[in-house]
Design a protein around this motif. Sequence first.
Motif, PDB file in Angstrom:
ATOM      1  N   ARG A  19       0.830  -1.207   0.000  1.00  0.00           N
ATOM      2  CA  ARG A  19       0.000   0.000   0.000  1.00  0.00           C
ATOM      3  C   ARG A  19       0.863   1.255   0.000  1.00  0.00           C
ATOM      4  NH1 ARG A  19      -1.754   3.351   4.063  1.00  0.00           N
ATOM      5  NH2 ARG A  19      -3.755   4.420   3.704  1.00  0.00           N
ATOM      6  N   ALA A  20       1.934   1.260   0.813  1.00  0.00           N
ATOM      7  CA  ALA A  20       2.826   2.419   0.836  1.00  0.00           C
ATOM      8  C   ALA A  20       3.492   2.627  -0.514  1.00  0.00           C
ATOM      9  CB  ALA A  20       3.880   2.237   1.930  1.00  0.00           C
ATOM     10  N   ALA A  21       3.876   1.539  -1.192  1.00  0.00           N
ATOM     11  CA  ALA A  21       4.505   1.663  -2.505  1.00  0.00           C
ATOM     12  C   ALA A  21       3.532   2.219  -3.534  1.00  0.00           C
ATOM     13  CB  ALA A  21       5.042   0.307  -2.953  1.00  0.00           C
TER      14      ALA A  21
ATOM     15  N   ALA B  57      13.185  -0.745  -0.441  1.00  0.00           N
ATOM     16  CA  ALA B  57      13.402  -2.068  -1.024  1.00  0.00           C
ATOM     17  C   ALA B  57      12.329  -3.049  -0.566  1.00  0.00           C
ATOM     18  CB  ALA B  57      14.795  -2.568  -0.640  1.00  0.00           C
ATOM     19  N   MET B  58      11.929  -2.968   0.694  1.00  0.00           N
ATOM     20  CA  MET B  58      10.882  -3.855   1.210  1.00  0.00           C
ATOM     21  C   MET B  58       9.539  -3.552   0.560  1.00  0.00           C
ATOM     22  SD  MET B  58       9.726  -4.298   5.176  1.00  0.00           S
ATOM     23  CE  MET B  58       8.515  -5.515   5.655  1.00  0.00           C
ATOM     24  N   GLU B  59       9.222  -2.268   0.412  1.00  0.00           N
ATOM     25  CA  GLU B  59       7.957  -1.888  -0.220  1.00  0.00           C
ATOM     26  C   GLU B  59       7.933  -2.274  -1.689  1.00  0.00           C
ATOM     27  OE1 GLU B  59       7.329   2.037   2.667  1.00  0.00           O
ATOM     28  OE2 GLU B  59       7.976   2.244   0.576  1.00  0.00           O
TER      29      GLU B  59
ATOM     30  N   LYS C 280       5.950  -5.708  -6.000  1.00  0.00           N
ATOM     31  CA  LYS C 280       6.213  -6.635  -7.100  1.00  0.00           C
ATOM     32  C   LYS C 280       5.449  -7.937  -6.909  1.00  0.00           C
ATOM     33  CE  LYS C 280      10.064  -9.167  -9.226  1.00  0.00           C
ATOM     34  NZ  LYS C 280      11.536  -9.392  -9.172  1.00  0.00           N
ATOM     35  N   LEU C 281       5.356  -8.400  -5.674  1.00  0.00           N
ATOM     36  CA  LEU C 281       4.665  -9.654  -5.394  1.00  0.00           C
ATOM     37  C   LEU C 281       3.161  -9.524  -5.598  1.00  0.00           C
ATOM     38  CD1 LEU C 281       4.910 -12.577  -4.251  1.00  0.00           C
ATOM     39  CD2 LEU C 281       4.571 -11.577  -1.984  1.00  0.00           C
ATOM     40  N   GLU C 282       2.587  -8.374  -5.299  1.00  0.00           N
ATOM     41  CA  GLU C 282       1.139  -8.219  -5.324  1.00  0.00           C
ATOM     42  C   GLU C 282       0.601  -7.766  -6.681  1.00  0.00           C
ATOM     43  OE1 GLU C 282      -1.075  -8.896  -2.889  1.00  0.00           O
ATOM     44  OE2 GLU C 282       0.585  -9.741  -1.737  1.00  0.00           O
TER      45      GLU C 282
END
Length: 727
Positions: free
Chosen positions: A632-634, A658-660, A665-667
Amino acid sequence: MNKNPQSKLGIVDLSKFGPSVFTLTFVLEVIGGDVWSDCGEGWVELGSIIHGAKLTYQLYHGQIFEVEVVVYPHAAKIVYGNNYDWVRTWQFLERRFLTFTIRHAFPVRVTEFQKFVATVTPHPGISALSSNAKTEKTPYVYFPPLQFGERRQFARVFDSEYPLKRYIWDLIWYRVVNYIPTSYMDGLFDTPYPVYDIRHQDAVLYHVHDAVLNRSVLVQSESNINKRRQSKTDKKKFAEESNPKFDVQLSGDWILAGVGRVTPFVTTGLRLPELGELITLISTSNLPSYDDFPIFFANITNLSDLPLDHLVKNNFTHVYTRWTLSDEDWRSEQISLEKRVSNSEVNFKDHHALPLSSAAASDVMATFLEEPFCIELRGIRIPPMAQKSKFFGYDKNDRDFAIGITPPMPNQEVDILIAQTKIDSRALKKVNAVVKGEFSLFPPETYIVPLEREGICTNDINAIRAKVKPEFVIQPSKVLEAQMTLEVSFGLVGCKPHPTNLRYSRLYCLISDHNAIMAILRHITEINELLLLSGHRLGLLTGFALDTGDTVILYVEGPKDGNILRVWERTEDFYPTVKPLFSTSSNYIGRLYPELLLGAMPFNILKMFVPLSVLLGLPPIYARPALPLPARAAVLKIGRLISVKFSTIPYRRVMPSAMELKSFKLEFCVAPRPPAIIATKLPLAKTSNVIGSPQKTVSTKGHTKNDVPSEQSVSWSVEKTKQESLS
């Protein structure tokens, strides 16, 4: 005069270092004499001496000075060694004052000067004056006419006629001086003279008004002390507690933090009645020197609109400020909230300077290029009492294994983050810059506590059940309603350091042309392949290219003056369709995504299976947690970047982390596919602007993420079309 006592200990020879200039302004209250009456221009009779004082002050190790003040009814003579000058006495309400300025130049080292405490010791009375100061050759002084814009309190006084030679000299000098480059060594040194600096004049009037209007006259009352019957020891203790020693001092840390402004000395204790008011001001030039360490300084003063009632309700007893830079974690003194009225200002009086090595100063300048300067408002509270609970109990706070969710434990932290302000500090990417203003305070920003291990599974990537800090004790709504503001000034001064560590450059761009983005991506891939073959992994170009449906976000980072310049030059072939945001002078301290250096693909190419505009149009993205927090943040950050069109270089916190990016990318992303090969006899479909989109348009109506058509279905439909056309 300057007194340099000989010390038996070895003293570092400072003569080889560049000097720093210290300008001191003294304001003394005139005590005694008859009722003062103003006088006009021309010759004025001096009269008899009505008051006198000797000021002894020390500014650095071995730098001790003495100034004698001889006060007459309408003028005062300031004596320093063999040099002297005259100043006027002037009245504000029912009190009389005089003021003068003197400058000294000597070398100092900031690391030693920061720990030094400058002191001023007054010796009131005519008996403290020397015979040379009390001797006067002429009984008259001359008050010249005031010039345009000249204040009467700081006007000149002469003890002889204005010579014609001096008049011609000044007539020529004042017309030439404007064309001569200024230097910190200009002007008189070790000679008293009236206050000419406008900044010092304004500071003198401000502090005199504050002393007369806001502070009561301190008069020592001995009658109440003598009435008490106490023993000798009790009398000594009571005298020390009730009559603290009069002291005028200022730490070197405060002087360094006051670079570029006029700083008053701090007065403590009860002054003697025959002394009167004493105000000491100081300003510096060429501090730190060109051959000394650069310094970072911060001044935090008034806090307005503090929600005092809400803090007291939550058991807060003290507040303070905190900021971090490099290896420094600085906290101001704690201010008590007791006996404070609502909507009253809180003055932290926090002044601190941080000497930096050349390497650290270079890193700080690079840090300010991508990170704002953050100041936290924190509070100390009494934690709530933890209620005792029983296992298998029936009370409200008891814990029972039969219940699925146990009641949460109350927050027992004592040091609480209340609010914070993040100030744009890009002006400090160049040395000798200052940021000053009144800045608003906002609620703290929450963040996800990173795992101590590498995130492998989907729950780790999406931060499922991850800890989110900080825990709010003061609700964000209360912080926003208070509309708190904080007066802050900070800067970086000194000689410009040269970067010693590797620096990086960054390129930002929004591209809507298919051919341009494909050519640039091929160029980046070729560069990385050559670097991997040669073994120069630290020189790889990292970043990502994200196809959002109608626009591609391109972000590239790499070593400064490296292969990223080749990418920048490649974008020139597509101008004006492609307009990158890139600066060859930017020196970033590191990469935004250093994790990509360890992966198989240092540069990520991402393609969304749902257009970003569709996601941003869905209310659940904003109103409820329909997505994992990192994803959501990304989404929100990428949407803001596209809306502003990279008008300015974004901060690190504005870019997705990087985490976001990994959760995003996964979602929302699928692997980009190369375009399908279509027979030349068939009419070509219109080329899409997205990365790697197939040439044949496929309807996605009613499809989900797992229903995206594959390349086999597209190729199969093409072969089927060929057979139908041949038959």
